[in-house]
Design a protein around this motif. Sequence first.
Motif, PDB file in Angstrom:
ATOM      1  N   VAL A 318     -35.469 -30.282  74.972  1.00  0.00           N
ATOM      2  CA  VAL A 318     -35.076 -31.504  75.689  1.00  0.00           C
ATOM      3  C   VAL A 318     -34.060 -31.142  76.773  1.00  0.00           C
ATOM      4  N   ARG A 319     -33.158 -30.210  76.424  1.00  0.00           N
ATOM      5  CA  ARG A 319     -32.171 -29.797  77.424  1.00  0.00           C
ATOM      6  C   ARG A 319     -32.876 -29.070  78.569  1.00  0.00           C
ATOM      7  N   GLU A 320     -33.834 -28.217  78.200  1.00  0.00           N
ATOM      8  CA  GLU A 320     -34.548 -27.465  79.236  1.00  0.00           C
ATOM      9  C   GLU A 320     -35.477 -28.348  80.056  1.00  0.00           C
ATOM     10  N   ARG A 321     -35.896 -29.453  79.451  1.00  0.00           N
ATOM     11  CA  ARG A 321     -36.899 -30.300  80.112  1.00  0.00           C
ATOM     12  C   ARG A 321     -36.277 -31.523  80.765  1.00  0.00           C
ATOM     13  N   ARG A 322     -34.993 -31.473  81.033  1.00  0.00           N
ATOM     14  CA  ARG A 322     -34.339 -32.641  81.631  1.00  0.00           C
ATOM     15  C   ARG A 322     -35.065 -33.088  82.893  1.00  0.00           C
ATOM     16  N   ARG A 335     -38.260 -46.387  78.685  1.00  0.00           N
ATOM     17  CA  ARG A 335     -37.484 -45.661  77.669  1.00  0.00           C
ATOM     18  C   ARG A 335     -38.303 -45.521  76.390  1.00  0.00           C
ATOM     19  N   THR A 336     -39.055 -46.598  76.055  1.00  0.00           N
ATOM     20  CA  THR A 336     -39.892 -46.550  74.842  1.00  0.00           C
ATOM     21  C   THR A 336     -40.926 -45.435  74.957  1.00  0.00           C
ATOM     22  N   THR A 337     -41.575 -45.362  76.142  1.00  0.00           N
ATOM     23  CA  THR A 337     -42.606 -44.342  76.338  1.00  0.00           C
ATOM     24  C   THR A 337     -42.012 -42.948  76.146  1.00  0.00           C
ATOM     25  N   LEU A 338     -40.851 -42.739  76.746  1.00  0.00           N
ATOM     26  CA  LEU A 338     -40.230 -41.423  76.666  1.00  0.00           C
ATOM     27  C   LEU A 338     -39.840 -41.091  75.222  1.00  0.00           C
ATOM     28  N   ARG A 412     -31.530 -38.140  72.520  1.00  0.00           N
ATOM     29  CA  ARG A 412     -30.790 -37.389  73.537  1.00  0.00           C
ATOM     30  C   ARG A 412     -31.498 -37.470  74.892  1.00  0.00           C
ATOM     31  N   ALA A 413     -32.822 -37.428  74.832  1.00  0.00           N
ATOM     32  CA  ALA A 413     -33.590 -37.511  76.087  1.00  0.00           C
ATOM     33  C   ALA A 413     -33.330 -38.845  76.781  1.00  0.00           C
ATOM     34  N   LEU A 414     -33.175 -39.905  75.987  1.00  0.00           N
ATOM     35  CA  LEU A 414     -32.954 -41.228  76.572  1.00  0.00           C
ATOM     36  C   LEU A 414     -31.565 -41.331  77.195  1.00  0.00           C
TER      37      LEU A 414
END
Lengths: 424, 237
Positions: A318-322, A335-338, A412-414
């Motif tokens: 997730v950190r690498e894919r920001r 946000r739901t989709t993500l 965390r991605a959100l």
Amino acid sequence: MLRSLTAGVVLAFAGSRANIARTILSCTGIVVGVGALVMVVTASDFGQRYAVTTSEVQGGLPATLQVEVSGEVTDRAALEADLLRVGGREVSLYQTPTSHPLLRTGQNVVTDMSVNGVDPDLSGIRRLDLARGRWFTDADTASLAPVLVVNESLAERLGDLTRVQIGTERWRDARIVGVLSDSSQDYSANSAYLLRSPASEDLIFGGAEAAAGPPVDGLPPGAGFGDPMARSTYLVLFDSEHPAAADPFGQEFRTALGSVAWRWGADVPAEGISAFRVDHAEAMREPLRYMSWGLMGIAAVTLGTGLLGVLNVGLVTVRERRRELATYRALGASRTTLFVAVVMEAVVVSVVAGLIAVGGSLALTELGALLVERFLPIPDSVGLYVPGGAVLVGLGSAALVGLLAGIIPAARALRASVVAGLRD
Amino acid sequence: MSVGAPSPGSPRTAAAPLLDVRGLTRHFTVSGARIDVLRDCTFQVARGEVVAIVGQSGSGKSTLLNLLGLLDRPSGGSYGFDGEDTTRLGEGRRSRLRGEGIGFVFQQFHLLERRTALANVGVPMVLGGVPLLRRRARARELLEAVGLGHRLHSRPHQLSGGEQQRVALARALSRSPSLILADEPTGALDAASSAMIMDQLLEQARIGEAAVVVVTHDPKVAERADRVVELVEGRTL
């Protein structure tokens, strides 16, 4: 909402496919954990079935008591009626003959064998896996020749089963009506059940060896002599709830039976009656359960380690894919989709790992089944296989682990800023 | 080839501007100190209009573009998009509006590295719930329109910078947006590629009747716009 969920799932599948290395890396711990879980459930299931079956084959159905009466029984019919009266549902004689009879075909005498005198009702007390032929019927008691059912090993030793003779001091013709599979063996490799009938009374209970025929010759020293004690043995099936079944040493039952001993035993003291459970499935259930829980715990720890692995890989990616995740947001991902996409990626990885683990477990179990079949005499009904429940438990745990491992990276991605992500 | 038909159902009228920006401000607080990046931005963009936003580095161009693209929220002022005041919208509606009404072209392309050109163009349609076959057909059509019909299955690292930007352009057009936001779309390209990208951007926007707001340092790019909005220290002139 539905569109968001669907889009999340599609992105998750595409992401897992696109990032094979990450997927494989995440898989490893889950494969081991789920594999261990499936194997534990499989082994536990096999152990339970094996314990129950061997208990039913070698002891009896729950609850079977072996009742032994020392001393002379003057009226067996009265004793058997009393065995039923004090709570037994089924009663069968289970008598080791006082004079150990042997079997032969022609000059082929089998000496290393055990014989038990029984009634047709034994089939309602003990599990009997017939390899061929049939079990005794009431009609067999009218047979002029002793009637037997032997196990496969003994049948093989005897060869031609149509020319079998039985005897102690004198041979007489006998009839074999069925062959039990070796898993039903009694206490020795070669065993036979001899039907109690007028034709076999003297063989089972001794007395005048009146039958005509040539003398038994060539016997090894000591052969031809059975239990010298005057003892009558029965197998009695009770309801599992019966007090006699709950008492492993049958104290209550012995007391009840002893109080009416005068009806059938002129010379039977109260302490001459003993009774004990011969079925052991229930006794084995508890240690098996503890063992299963222990193994389950080990599998759970392994699975937990797998979860941490997926979680770790998820957090790192997730950190690498920001930037990638920010791009999704810029292109219209809610946000739901993500959230769904990130969680589902972990679930997809875990379920793929689960499928690999189940596949591996199936292969291992197949191999194990070949070994078990070769080295353990077990009935066909106790085959070693992965039960459906184990597959469900395995895949369900894999999905659950994926879900748990995906939630934190997804959250965390959100939280990450879209603008900052696009600037990366 | 016409590839950018306007999406049906949008309440568009000829008179109302597509974008209506009034007194837009944006400040950030860094270590307790307030930094005003946008102080007062006011301008409108009509449907089909091409507007270039120019200004020096640090003038707030990218911040303004983020606000126009609904990627960020303003500190003050109002921003009307297609007749809707976006400052009052919730996150879900803003995401939907972004997906359906706005196409982005970034300076660094922002293509998904492990996906093919076809898959990259399809991403906004995945998010929009477009079925697979229609999605594939539309992506193919768009890539052919930008001259990449022969690179459908190439991944970004197999494409040149100009080709990657054309894939990004096709992606921006995939849901027939009414607004295309381009942040230095030629910044990472050579002169020839820049010219080609701008030609295709303006051509496809014209076909789709989409407005274009392009942030640029490049005078050649700004020259091709219908109108130039200059930002000076966070204010529109």
